[in-house]
Design a protein around this motif. Structure first.
Motif, PDB file in Angstrom:
ATOM      1  N   MET A 155      -2.033 -23.215  -3.251  1.00 16.11           N
ATOM      2  CA  MET A 155      -2.188 -22.125  -2.320  1.00 16.11           C
ATOM      3  C   MET A 155      -2.747 -20.902  -3.060  1.00 16.11           C
ATOM      4  O   MET A 155      -2.217 -20.503  -4.088  1.00 16.11           O
ATOM      5  N   LYS A 156      -3.771 -20.329  -2.546  1.00 11.53           N
ATOM      6  CA  LYS A 156      -4.349 -19.133  -3.143  1.00 11.53           C
ATOM      7  C   LYS A 156      -3.553 -17.912  -2.712  1.00 11.53           C
ATOM      8  O   LYS A 156      -3.117 -17.820  -1.576  1.00 11.53           O
ATOM      9  N   ILE A 157      -3.417 -16.976  -3.647  1.00 13.29           N
ATOM     10  CA  ILE A 157      -2.673 -15.753  -3.348  1.00 13.29           C
ATOM     11  C   ILE A 157      -3.524 -14.781  -2.547  1.00 13.29           C
ATOM     12  O   ILE A 157      -3.011 -13.970  -1.798  1.00 13.29           O
ATOM     13  N   TYR A 158      -4.824 -14.864  -2.693  1.00  9.63           N
ATOM     14  CA  TYR A 158      -5.681 -13.933  -1.961  1.00  9.63           C
ATOM     15  C   TYR A 158      -6.212 -14.592  -0.697  1.00  9.63           C
ATOM     16  O   TYR A 158      -6.527 -15.770  -0.670  1.00  9.63           O
ATOM     17  N   THR A 159      -6.252 -13.816   0.378  1.00  5.18           N
ATOM     18  CA  THR A 159      -6.719 -14.330   1.677  1.00  5.18           C
ATOM     19  C   THR A 159      -7.956 -13.591   2.160  1.00  5.18           C
ATOM     20  O   THR A 159      -8.636 -14.066   3.056  1.00  5.18           O
ATOM     21  N   LYS A 160      -8.196 -12.418   1.604  1.00  6.87           N
ATOM     22  CA  LYS A 160      -9.306 -11.543   1.983  1.00  6.87           C
ATOM     23  C   LYS A 160      -9.137 -10.943   3.380  1.00  6.87           C
ATOM     24  O   LYS A 160      -9.982 -10.206   3.848  1.00  6.87           O
ATOM     25  N   THR A 161      -8.026 -11.249   4.057  1.00  3.59           N
ATOM     26  CA  THR A 161      -7.824 -10.718   5.412  1.00  3.59           C
ATOM     27  C   THR A 161      -7.462  -9.240   5.405  1.00  3.59           C
ATOM     28  O   THR A 161      -7.541  -8.587   6.429  1.00  3.59           O
ATOM     29  N   GLY A 162      -7.076  -8.702   4.258  1.00  2.00           N
ATOM     30  CA  GLY A 162      -6.726  -7.293   4.176  1.00  2.00           C
ATOM     31  C   GLY A 162      -7.833  -6.422   3.618  1.00  2.00           C
ATOM     32  O   GLY A 162      -7.632  -5.227   3.390  1.00  2.00           O
ATOM     33  N   ASP A 163      -8.994  -7.006   3.427  1.00  2.00           N
ATOM     34  CA  ASP A 163     -10.093  -6.263   2.806  1.00  2.00           C
ATOM     35  C   ASP A 163     -10.583  -5.082   3.632  1.00  2.00           C
ATOM     36  O   ASP A 163     -11.263  -4.201   3.112  1.00  2.00           O
ATOM     37  N   LYS A 164     -10.239  -5.034   4.897  1.00  2.00           N
ATOM     38  CA  LYS A 164     -10.679  -3.923   5.750  1.00  2.00           C
ATOM     39  C   LYS A 164      -9.533  -2.965   6.063  1.00  2.00           C
ATOM     40  O   LYS A 164      -9.606  -2.180   7.007  1.00  2.00           O
ATOM     41  N   GLY A 165      -8.472  -3.045   5.254  1.00  7.81           N
ATOM     42  CA  GLY A 165      -7.392  -2.074   5.389  1.00  7.81           C
ATOM     43  C   GLY A 165      -6.325  -2.416   6.411  1.00  7.81           C
ATOM     44  O   GLY A 165      -5.572  -1.539   6.814  1.00  7.81           O
ATOM     45  N   THR A 166      -6.247  -3.688   6.805  1.00 12.39           N
ATOM     46  CA  THR A 166      -5.191  -4.092   7.737  1.00 12.39           C
ATOM     47  C   THR A 166      -4.370  -5.216   7.120  1.00 12.39           C
ATOM     48  O   THR A 166      -4.791  -5.872   6.174  1.00 12.39           O
ATOM     49  N   THR A 167      -3.194  -5.414   7.684  1.00 10.97           N
ATOM     50  CA  THR A 167      -2.325  -6.498   7.252  1.00 10.97           C
ATOM     51  C   THR A 167      -1.597  -7.041   8.473  1.00 10.97           C
ATOM     52  O   THR A 167      -1.539  -6.379   9.516  1.00 10.97           O
ATOM     53  N   SER A 168      -1.045  -8.234   8.356  1.00  7.49           N
ATOM     54  CA  SER A 168      -0.348  -8.870   9.485  1.00  7.49           C
ATOM     55  C   SER A 168       1.156  -8.740   9.358  1.00  7.49           C
ATOM     56  O   SER A 168       1.712  -8.884   8.269  1.00  7.49           O
ATOM     57  N   LEU A 169       1.790  -8.488  10.480  1.00  3.14           N
ATOM     58  CA  LEU A 169       3.244  -8.563  10.561  1.00  3.14           C
ATOM     59  C   LEU A 169       3.645 -10.014  10.783  1.00  3.14           C
ATOM     60  O   LEU A 169       2.830 -10.836  11.202  1.00  3.14           O
ATOM     61  N   ILE A 170       4.921 -10.310  10.542  1.00  6.50           N
ATOM     62  CA  ILE A 170       5.451 -11.615  10.920  1.00  6.50           C
ATOM     63  C   ILE A 170       5.430 -11.631  12.449  1.00  6.50           C
ATOM     64  O   ILE A 170       6.079 -10.820  13.089  1.00  6.50           O
ATOM     65  N   GLY A 171       4.631 -12.479  13.018  1.00  9.14           N
ATOM     66  CA  GLY A 171       4.412 -12.495  14.461  1.00  9.14           C
ATOM     67  C   GLY A 171       2.929 -12.400  14.777  1.00  9.14           C
ATOM     68  O   GLY A 171       2.501 -12.723  15.862  1.00  9.14           O
ATOM     69  N   GLY A 172       2.130 -11.940  13.782  1.00  6.81           N
ATOM     70  CA  GLY A 172       0.689 -11.997  13.924  1.00  6.81           C
ATOM     71  C   GLY A 172      -0.049 -10.705  14.182  1.00  6.81           C
ATOM     72  O   GLY A 172      -1.252 -10.629  13.965  1.00  6.81           O
ATOM     73  N   THR A 173       0.614  -9.675  14.660  1.00  6.12           N
ATOM     74  CA  THR A 173      -0.080  -8.432  14.954  1.00  6.12           C
ATOM     75  C   THR A 173      -0.610  -7.816  13.658  1.00  6.12           C
ATOM     76  O   THR A 173       0.092  -7.769  12.651  1.00  6.12           O
ATOM     77  N   ARG A 174      -1.846  -7.354  13.693  1.00  6.91           N
ATOM     78  CA  ARG A 174      -2.458  -6.688  12.545  1.00  6.91           C
ATOM     79  C   ARG A 174      -2.301  -5.182  12.705  1.00  6.91           C
ATOM     80  O   ARG A 174      -2.487  -4.637  13.784  1.00  6.91           O
ATOM     81  N   LEU A 175      -1.928  -4.544  11.606  1.00 16.69           N
ATOM     82  CA  LEU A 175      -1.752  -3.094  11.567  1.00 16.69           C
ATOM     83  C   LEU A 175      -2.500  -2.519  10.374  1.00 16.69           C
ATOM     84  O   LEU A 175      -2.711  -3.201   9.372  1.00 16.69           O
ATOM     85  N   SER A 176      -2.837  -1.251  10.469  1.00 18.86           N
ATOM     86  CA  SER A 176      -3.397  -0.540   9.333  1.00 18.86           C
ATOM     87  C   SER A 176      -2.383  -0.558   8.192  1.00 18.86           C
ATOM     88  O   SER A 176      -1.174  -0.424   8.420  1.00 18.86           O
ATOM     89  N   LYS A 177      -2.867  -0.684   6.981  1.00 14.61           N
ATOM     90  CA  LYS A 177      -1.971  -0.650   5.831  1.00 14.61           C
ATOM     91  C   LYS A 177      -1.341   0.736   5.653  1.00 14.61           C
ATOM     92  O   LYS A 177      -0.405   0.889   4.883  1.00 14.61           O
ATOM     93  N   ALA A 178      -1.836   1.721   6.390  1.00 17.21           N
ATOM     94  CA  ALA A 178      -1.274   3.070   6.361  1.00 17.21           C
ATOM     95  C   ALA A 178      -0.265   3.298   7.490  1.00 17.21           C
ATOM     96  O   ALA A 178       0.292   4.386   7.602  1.00 17.21           O
ATOM     97  N   HIS A 179      -0.009   2.286   8.313  1.00 17.94           N
ATOM     98  CA  HIS A 179       0.943   2.397   9.425  1.00 17.94           C
ATOM     99  C   HIS A 179       2.349   2.671   8.891  1.00 17.94           C
ATOM    100  O   HIS A 179       2.735   2.184   7.820  1.00 17.94           O
ATOM    101  N   VAL A 180       3.116   3.441   9.631  1.00 19.13           N
ATOM    102  CA  VAL A 180       4.464   3.816   9.217  1.00 19.13           C
ATOM    103  C   VAL A 180       5.340   2.578   8.953  1.00 19.13           C
ATOM    104  O   VAL A 180       6.180   2.596   8.052  1.00 19.13           O
ATOM    105  N   ARG A 181       5.143   1.515   9.684  1.00 19.47           N
ATOM    106  CA  ARG A 181       5.922   0.281   9.459  1.00 19.47           C
ATOM    107  C   ARG A 181       5.605  -0.309   8.085  1.00 19.47           C
ATOM    108  O   ARG A 181       6.498  -0.743   7.349  1.00 19.47           O
ATOM    109  N   ILE A 182       4.328  -0.310   7.727  1.00 18.85           N
ATOM    110  CA  ILE A 182       3.921  -0.876   6.444  1.00 18.85           C
ATOM    111  C   ILE A 182       4.431   0.034   5.316  1.00 18.85           C
ATOM    112  O   ILE A 182       4.876  -0.447   4.272  1.00 18.85           O
TER     113      ILE A 182
END
Length: 184
Positions: free
Chosen positions: A1-28
């Motif tokens: 399994m690769k550690i990098y996915t490249k899915t966060g390259d545009k400044g977003t990340t996924s929550l458990i459940g699938g919703t993508r949020l900005s890496k600057a979101h208060v939850r993150i």
């Protein structure tokens, strides 16, 4: 399994459940700060003075992972069963503080961080814990976060202060008290 996915390259990340949020979101920010705190707790566990407390510090790290999993998930979308944080987790910290309190001299002044590297690491952990608590409270103002998460972080920061005090005691390091300057 690769550690990098490249899915966060545009400044977003996924929550458990699938919703993508900005890496600057208060939850993150909240669960990222809890993760940072967890690293500092690991550093404290690596200090020789804390050898007899390593199991407790590892348990605290486990609770922080529990908190992180809750903060990183969407309750309405996550199908995973998450571990629980329970009142006994808070009681454990309170009991440990009571034991420390019986072993150190009464507090008569504000304590400045420092005196020994291990103590300084403890104060760094304490201040990161307070920042994590503030981030979680900020998140709680707009989204559902269980009250016990805030309670645990609040109590943990108190425990970390007391841990610094007992480390100073065990290392025979005089606590640095704050002596405010008085202008004449």
């Amino acid at each position: 399994m690769k550690i990098y996915t490249k899915t966060g390259d545009k400044g977003t990340t996924s929550l458990i459940g699938g919703t993508r949020l900005s890496k600057a979101h208060v939850r993150i920010e909240a669960y990222g700060t809890v993760d940072e705190l967890n690293s500092y707790i690991g550093l404290l566990g690596d200090q020789e003075v804390n050898e007899k407390r390593r199991n407790l510090l590892k348990e605290i790290q486990d609770r922080l992972f529990t908190i992180g999993s809750h903060l990183a998930s969407e309750p309405e979308k996550s199908k995973r069963i998450l571990p629980d944080l329970i009142e006994d987790d808070i009681f454990l910290l309170e009991n440990e503080m009571d034991v420390i309190d019986s072993q150190v001299s009464p507090l008569r002044a504000f304590i400045l961080p420092g005196g020994h590297q291990s103590i300084s690491f403890g104060h760094l952990a304490r201040t990161v814990c307070r920042r994590a608590e503030r981030a979680v409270i900020h998140l709680q103002e707009s989204e559902e976060v269980e009250d016990i998460v805030v309670q645990y972080l609040n109590r943990l920061s108190d425990y970390l202060f007391m841990l610094c005090r007992i480390m100073a005691h065990e290392l025979a390091i005089a606590e640095i008290t704050w002596k405010p300057r008085v202008d004449k």
